[in-house]
Scaffold this motif. Structure first.
Motif, short mmCIF file in Angstrom:
data_model
loop_
_atom_site.label_atom_id
_atom_site.label_comp_id
_atom_site.label_asym_id
_atom_site.label_seq_id
_atom_site.Cartn_x
_atom_site.Cartn_y
_atom_site.Cartn_z
N PHE A 152 0.95 -1.12 0.03
CA PHE A 152 -0.02 -0.09 -0.06
C PHE A 152 0.88 1.29 0.11
CE2 PHE A 152 -2.85 -3.11 1.73
CZ PHE A 152 -4.06 -3.00 1.27
N ARG A 153 0.38 2.24 -0.83
CA ARG A 153 0.83 3.62 -0.62
C ARG A 153 0.12 4.49 -0.99
NH1 ARG A 153 2.07 5.08 -5.38
NH2 ARG A 153 3.00 3.68 -6.84
N PRO A 154 0.21 5.74 -0.55
CA PRO A 154 -0.77 7.13 -1.16
C PRO A 154 -0.53 6.89 -2.62
CG PRO A 154 0.49 7.59 0.74
CD PRO A 154 1.12 6.37 0.54
N ALA A 155 -1.29 7.12 -3.38
CA ALA A 155 -1.11 7.53 -5.05
C ALA A 155 -0.31 8.95 -4.97
CB ALA A 155 -2.40 7.53 -5.45
N GLY A 156 0.56 9.10 -5.94
CA GLY A 156 1.19 10.11 -6.23
C GLY A 156 1.13 10.77 -7.57
N GLU A 203 6.29 0.00 -8.69
CA GLU A 203 5.91 -0.07 -7.43
C GLU A 203 5.99 1.06 -6.56
OE1 GLU A 203 7.49 -2.31 -8.97
OE2 GLU A 203 6.24 -4.04 -9.06
N GLU A 204 7.21 1.91 -6.99
CA GLU A 204 7.62 3.03 -6.19
C GLU A 204 6.95 4.42 -6.53
OE1 GLU A 204 9.70 1.86 -3.83
OE2 GLU A 204 9.99 -0.12 -4.74
N PRO A 209 5.34 7.11 1.60
CA PRO A 209 5.21 5.88 2.43
C PRO A 209 4.68 4.85 2.02
CG PRO A 209 3.70 7.32 3.36
CD PRO A 209 4.36 8.13 2.20
N THR A 210 5.46 3.63 1.96
CA THR A 210 5.04 2.51 1.32
C THR A 210 5.42 1.21 2.18
OG1 THR A 210 5.98 3.34 -1.04
CG2 THR A 210 5.57 0.96 -0.77
N TRP A 211 4.26 0.26 2.24
CA TRP A 211 4.35 -0.61 3.40
C TRP A 211 3.62 -1.80 2.88
CZ3 TRP A 211 -0.88 -1.12 4.96
CH2 TRP A 211 -1.45 0.19 5.05
N SER A 227 -7.97 4.59 1.80
CA SER A 227 -7.32 3.26 1.10
C SER A 227 -8.08 2.96 0.12
CB SER A 227 -7.34 2.19 2.45
OG SER A 227 -8.64 1.88 2.75
N ARG A 228 -9.19 3.17 -0.02
CA ARG A 228 -10.06 3.03 -1.26
C ARG A 228 -9.94 3.78 -2.44
NH1 ARG A 228 -12.91 2.43 -5.58
NH2 ARG A 228 -14.99 2.04 -5.34
N TYR A 229 -9.71 5.26 -2.07
CA TYR A 229 -9.83 6.22 -3.12
C TYR A 229 -8.34 6.85 -3.39
CZ TYR A 229 -15.00 5.99 -2.71
OH TYR A 229 -16.26 5.60 -2.80
N GLY A 230 -7.70 6.86 -2.36
CA GLY A 230 -6.47 7.62 -2.59
C GLY A 230 -5.14 7.04 -2.39
N TYR A 231 -5.24 5.64 -2.20
CA TYR A 231 -3.94 4.92 -1.88
C TYR A 231 -3.99 3.96 -3.22
CZ TYR A 231 -2.33 5.99 2.68
OH TYR A 231 -1.79 6.63 3.70
N VAL A 232 -2.83 3.32 -3.63
CA VAL A 232 -2.84 2.42 -4.54
C VAL A 232 -2.44 1.03 -3.70
CG1 VAL A 232 -2.11 3.58 -6.65
CG2 VAL A 232 -0.38 2.70 -5.02
N HIS A 233 -2.85 -0.18 -4.14
CA HIS A 233 -2.51 -1.51 -3.52
C HIS A 233 -2.20 -2.46 -4.76
CE1 HIS A 233 -6.80 -1.76 -4.77
NE2 HIS A 233 -6.59 -2.83 -4.88
N GLY A 234 -1.19 -3.42 -4.37
CA GLY A 234 -0.66 -4.32 -5.23
C GLY A 234 0.14 -5.47 -4.74
#
Ligand code: AKG
Ligand code: FE2
Length: 357
Positions: A152-156, A203-204, A209-211, A227-234
């Motif tokens: 997870f990390r905030p979308a940039g 991924e980066e 902050p990525t975790w 986490s649904r709208y503003g973060y990316v997950h993978g």
């Protein structure tokens, strides 16, 4: 590189199996299903596999394999097609009424767009946000078969830029690497790898902050809000994960199983003889090498037929509805004026949400 532990969750005082990251609307519920239900879901996947018009031999697959139930997702309309519906198998349908209603202020409808995915060791899914406008806020993902770390990390800004690349315009689809883009419901923020222009790897996103959150088998992940709208997950495509021992401690304390033989036994060589606790090369962190095994997930989303193409989230940079609007406005700006007044298109409609029934 070793996995990066998530920020510490808030543990539900009434149920220590419920972990929450309240600031970003993320919840992880351990042991959401029993081992018998897990076995039924896996058997169901393989039974369906043989019914598929193009059966994919699972044993030999190196790629993620998807099965879709309920409404199909259509990228030409960025929504689900009401007339394309695949019946939901009983082993899945029986779980839906048990899903937690995490947004008490919103009406709850059972998810009706369901994707089962099988990830052979070495496969993953690129970082993405699930399409905003087509589905209700809560996204549910059930893990089974084995554990996997989800990043997870905030979308940039790079994610937002990639969402605007021509291949993702109006009708195009980059469905997070899905083999079936027309029916997938994810919007890849970064489907390609590092480019010659110096773009960070998919991924980066520098300085964000990525975790990694370890998702044990039988656990349910729920994404809402940021986490649904503003973060990316993978999920990174890897055959092994270098897992810091301290990341596994909260799972061990809770008695959560299925994190892999090495991870469960603690220090020392695992049963497979391959792995033991060692120090990570890039830090003094004690880590274990955990081999990936086949992992399944069931993603559950609720189609928003009433608000097709609209979204009022706080993350316009990552919002398919806002991007579509921007692109339409751009096209209009370029179009020669001919003095005609065209009827409004659906995306010109007012952005207020009709009341849900
Ligand atoms: O495998 C998972 O748990 C999540 C899959 C996913 O993010 C998606 O299908 O959009
Ligand atoms: Fe997703």
């Amino acid at each position: 590189m070793a996995l990066r532990p998530p920020p510490p969750p808030t543990i539900d005082p009434a149920n220590p199996r419920v972990w929450r990251w309240e600031d970003i609307g993320l919840t992880l519920i351990h042991d959401f299903i029993t081992e018998a239900e897990e076995a039924a879901l896996i058997a169901g996947f393989h039974a369906h596999e043989h019914k598929s018009p193009k059966p994919q031999p699972l044993a030999h697959s190196k790629k993620r394999i998807s099965q879709h139930f309920g409404y199909s997702f259509d990228y030409t309309t960025f929504s689900a097609a009401p007339d394309r519906y695949t019946p939901i198998p009983d082993c899945i349908a029986s779980l839906l009424p048990r899903l937690p209603q995490v947004l008490p202020e919103k009406p709850f409808r059972l998810p009706d767009q369901l994707t089962v995915q099988y990830y052979p060791p070495g496969s993953g899914i690129p970082p993405h946000v699930d399409t905003h406008s087509a589905f209700g806020e809560a996204l549910y993902s059930l893990s089974y078969g084995s554990a996997v770390p989800m990043q997870f990390r905030p979308a940039g800004p790079n994610d937002a830029r990639k969402m605007r690349l021509p291949k993702r315009s109006l009708t195009a689809s980059t469905a997070a690497g899905s083999p079936e883009p027309s029916s997938s419901a994810s919007a890849s923020a970064s489907a390609s790898s590092s480019s010659s222009s110096g773009t960070p790897k998919p991924e980066e996103e520098e300085d964000l902050p990525t975790w990694d959150l370890m998702l044990p088998p039988r656990s349910l992940l729920v994404m809402t809000g940021p986490s649904r709208y503003g973060y990316v997950h993978g999920i990174r495509a890897r055959k092994t994960d270098l897992v810091p021992v301290r990341m596994l401690e909260p799972y061990r304390r809770l008695g959560v199983s299925g994190l892999g033989p090495v991870a469960e036994e603690g220090s020392g060589a695992g049963k497979d003889g391959l792995s033991k606790t060692e120090l990570a090369e890039d830090s003094d962190e004690a880590v274990v090498t955990v081999p990936r095994r086949g992992r399944y997930s069931l993603t559950m989303r609720t189609v928003e037929f009433d608000t097709i193409g609209r979204c009022e989230c706080a993350y316009p940079g990552m919002c398919d509805a806002r991007i579509r609007q921007e692109q339409l406005e751009e096209q209009r700006g370029k179009a020669p004026m001919n003095g005609q007044c065209e009827p409004p298109t659906p995306s010109d409609a007012p952005a207020t949400k009709p009341a849900m029934t």
